[in-house]
Design a protein around this motif. Structure first.
Motif, PDB file in Angstrom:
ATOM      1  N   ALA A   1     -15.395  18.784  50.752  1.00 53.45           N
ATOM      2  CA  ALA A   1     -15.005  20.055  50.138  1.00 53.45           C
ATOM      3  C   ALA A   1     -13.606  19.856  49.573  1.00 53.45           C
ATOM      4  O   ALA A   1     -12.921  18.871  49.889  1.00 53.45           O
ATOM      5  CB  ALA A   1     -15.012  21.189  51.154  1.00 53.45           C
ATOM      6  N   LEU A   2     -13.183  20.775  48.723  1.00 53.32           N
ATOM      7  CA  LEU A   2     -11.826  20.671  48.195  1.00 53.32           C
ATOM      8  C   LEU A   2     -10.821  20.898  49.325  1.00 53.32           C
ATOM      9  O   LEU A   2     -11.011  21.770  50.176  1.00 53.32           O
ATOM     10  CB  LEU A   2     -11.605  21.707  47.092  1.00 53.32           C
ATOM     11  CG  LEU A   2     -12.429  21.541  45.815  1.00 53.32           C
ATOM     12  CD1 LEU A   2     -12.059  22.643  44.822  1.00 53.32           C
ATOM     13  CD2 LEU A   2     -12.222  20.174  45.197  1.00 53.32           C
TER      14      LEU A   2
ATOM     15  N   TRP B   1     -15.159  11.240  46.248  1.00 60.38           N
ATOM     16  CA  TRP B   1     -16.192  12.099  46.833  1.00 60.38           C
ATOM     17  C   TRP B   1     -15.656  12.689  48.131  1.00 60.38           C
ATOM     18  O   TRP B   1     -15.236  11.969  49.042  1.00 60.38           O
ATOM     19  CB  TRP B   1     -17.452  11.285  47.101  1.00 60.38           C
ATOM     20  CG  TRP B   1     -18.240  11.040  45.852  1.00 60.38           C
ATOM     21  CD1 TRP B   1     -19.283  11.778  45.375  1.00 60.38           C
ATOM     22  CD2 TRP B   1     -18.034   9.991  44.895  1.00 60.38           C
ATOM     23  NE1 TRP B   1     -19.750  11.258  44.187  1.00 60.38           N
ATOM     24  CE2 TRP B   1     -18.995  10.172  43.862  1.00 60.38           C
ATOM     25  CE3 TRP B   1     -17.134   8.925  44.789  1.00 60.38           C
ATOM     26  CZ2 TRP B   1     -19.076   9.309  42.765  1.00 60.38           C
ATOM     27  CZ3 TRP B   1     -17.208   8.072  43.695  1.00 60.38           C
ATOM     28  CH2 TRP B   1     -18.177   8.273  42.702  1.00 60.38           C
TER      29      TRP B   1
ATOM     30  N   GLU C   1     -17.550  17.289  45.189  1.00 59.65           N
ATOM     31  CA  GLU C   1     -17.905  17.894  46.476  1.00 59.65           C
ATOM     32  C   GLU C   1     -19.318  17.519  46.905  1.00 59.65           C
ATOM     33  O   GLU C   1     -20.091  16.946  46.126  1.00 59.65           O
ATOM     34  CB  GLU C   1     -17.770  19.408  46.377  1.00 59.65           C
ATOM     35  CG  GLU C   1     -16.353  19.870  46.069  1.00 59.65           C
ATOM     36  CD  GLU C   1     -16.270  21.360  45.885  1.00 59.65           C
ATOM     37  OE1 GLU C   1     -16.432  22.092  46.879  1.00 59.65           O
ATOM     38  OE2 GLU C   1     -16.063  21.798  44.733  1.00 59.65           O
TER      39      GLU C   1
END
Length: 344
Positions: free
Chosen positions: A45-46, A42, A123
Motif C-alpha cells: 500500500a502507499l 511494488w 500497490e
C-alpha cells in the motif's frame, strides 16, 4: 459523399462533410511524447505521509511514451520517436530500448542533460502512483518541433505530460494544433490533465482527430463522472471525429460524429454523436502500469491495419487486458500474442 467514402471517413476519424480522401491510410506513428525511465517499486500500500516502507520488489525499466511506441510497433505499425533524449545513463537506456524494438530516433542526444525518470509505486491491487522528474525529453527551444518531418499518412501522438511544462508545453501544443489535415493527431492528456493550461489544451483538443483518456481524466475535463456522458461532452469539444474514454475492466466508450441531414455540418444541421460501449475481456489484474498506453498504441495500429474504429477499440481493449496480467511497464503483447488471446 457515397457509402464507401463515409466508411473510409469513419475509419480514419474524418468529420462528416470533409473530403474523405484528405487523409491517406496510416503508415507511420510519429511519437511527439516523452520516453523516460521508470523506477518501479511494488508495495502492499502507499506509505503514510512522513513514513517509510520496504518495497516487496523493484525494477528499472524504460517507460513513459516508450510503452505506447512499443505497443504500436509490436502490432506492425512503424514508429519513430520525435521527442528529446539526453546524454547519460538514462538516455543510454532509453535509446537501447528503442533500438531493441526497431523504433527510429529523429533527434541527436542533448549534450547538456540526461533523460528524465519517474518513481512508480505499484500497490497490491495493481494501481500505480507516479512522481516524475523531467529531463532532456522536455524540449524548450523555440522551433524545436518545427524540425520534425511529418507527412500525409502519419499519425502524431501528443501526451499531456508534454503539454504541462510552462517552457515546453506551449511550443508542443502550438505545433500539434497546426498540423496539416493529412496528418492524424492522437491526444492523451494523461494523469496531469488538470495541470494543462487551457490556452495550450483547447487548440490541441480542437485539432485532435482522436482523443483518448481514462475515466478520471475524462471527468476532470468534462465535469461528468460517467464515461458516456464525459465522452459526449468531449466529442463536442474536438474538431474532428473520435473520443475514447477508457473505463478499465469495463472496456471503453467510443464517441464518434454522425452525419447531419445532408452530410454537411451547419448551424441547422449539426452532426450528432454515436456512443458505443466496447467491452473488455475479463482478467485478473496484476499491474495496471502501461495499460492505457497499450490501449492507445494498439488502437492506432488497428486503424493502420484497416480496422474500423470499433474493431480497433475491441483489439485495444484486449491488449490492455492482457497487459494488466503482466508485471512491469512495456508489457503490451505482440500481434501474434494478441491474436492468440483473442482466439481463446
Amino acid at each position: 459523399m457515397n457509402t464507401a467514402e463515409r466508411a473510409r471517413g469513419a475509419l480514419y476519424g474524418l468529420a462528416p462533410g470533409r473530403d474523405a480522401m484528405s487523409r491517406p491510410p496510416l503508415r507511420r506513428l510519429v511519437f511527439a511524447g516523452e520516453a523516460i525511465v521508470d523506477l518501479l517499486m511494488w508495495v502492499p500500500a502507499l506509505p503514510e505521509r512522513g513514513g517509510d516502507m520496504l518495497a516487496e520488489s523493484a525494477a528499472i525499466e524504460v517507460g513513459g511514451g516508450f510503452n505506447i511506441m512499443a505497443a504500436a510497433v509490436r502490432q506492425g505499425l512503424p514508429v519513430v520517436y520525435a521527442g528529446g533524449h539526453g546524454t547519460g545513463p538514462w538516455g543510454d537506456k532509453v535509446r537501447a530500448a528503442l533500438a531493441a524494438e526497431g523504433i527510429g530516433v529523429i533527434r541527436v542526444p542533448d549534450p547538456d542533460a540526461d533523460t528524465g525518470y519517474d518513481v512508480a509505486l505499484v500497490e497490491a491491487g495493481g494501481e500505480r502512483t507516479f512522481v516524475t522528474a523531467l529531463g532532456a525529453e522536455s524540449l524548450r527551444e523555440p522551433g524545436a518541433w518545427d524540425l520534425v518531418p511529418v507527412q500525409p499518412g502519419d499519425a502524431v501522438y501528443v501526451s499531456g505530460y508534454g503539454l504541462v511544462p510552462p517552457e515546453s508545453g506551449p511550443l508542443l501544443g502550438a505545433w500539434a494544433a497546426s498540423l496539416p489535415p493529412g496528418v492524424l493527431l492522437f491526444g492523451d492528456p494523461g494523469p496531469l490533465v488538470a495541470d494543462i493550461p487551457a490556452a495550450v489544451l483547447d487548440p490541441v483538443l480542437a485539432r485532435c482527430d482522436w482523443w483518448s483518456c481514462n475515466q478520471r481524466e475524462a471527468a476532470l475535463l468534462a465535469g461528468r463522472g460517467d464515461p458516456a456522458g464525459a465522452a459526449r461532452r468531449l466529442a463536442r469539444r474536438t474538431g474532428r471525429d473520435g473520443v475514447i474514454v477508457r473505463a478499465g475492466a469495463d472496456g471503453c466508450v467510443l464517441a464518434t460524429r454522425t452525419p447531419g441531414l445532408a452530410g454537411e455540418p451547419g448551424p441547422a444541421r449539426e452532426p450528432g454523436l454515436s456512443l458505443r460501449h466496447i467491452p473488455a475481456p475479463a482478467v485478473t489484474a496484476v499491474d495496471t502500469t502501461g495499460a492505457g498506453d497499450a490501449h492507445s498504441g494498439v488502437f492506432l495500429a488497428g486503424l493502420a491495419a484497416g480496422l474500423t474504429a470499433d474493431g480497433a477499440a475491441r483489439r485495444a481493449n484486449a491488449a490492455a487486458a492482457l497487459t494488466v496480467t503482466r508485471a512491469g511497464a512495456a508489457t503490451s503483447p505482440t500481434r501474434a500474442e494478441l491474436d492468440r488471446f483473442l482466439g481463446s
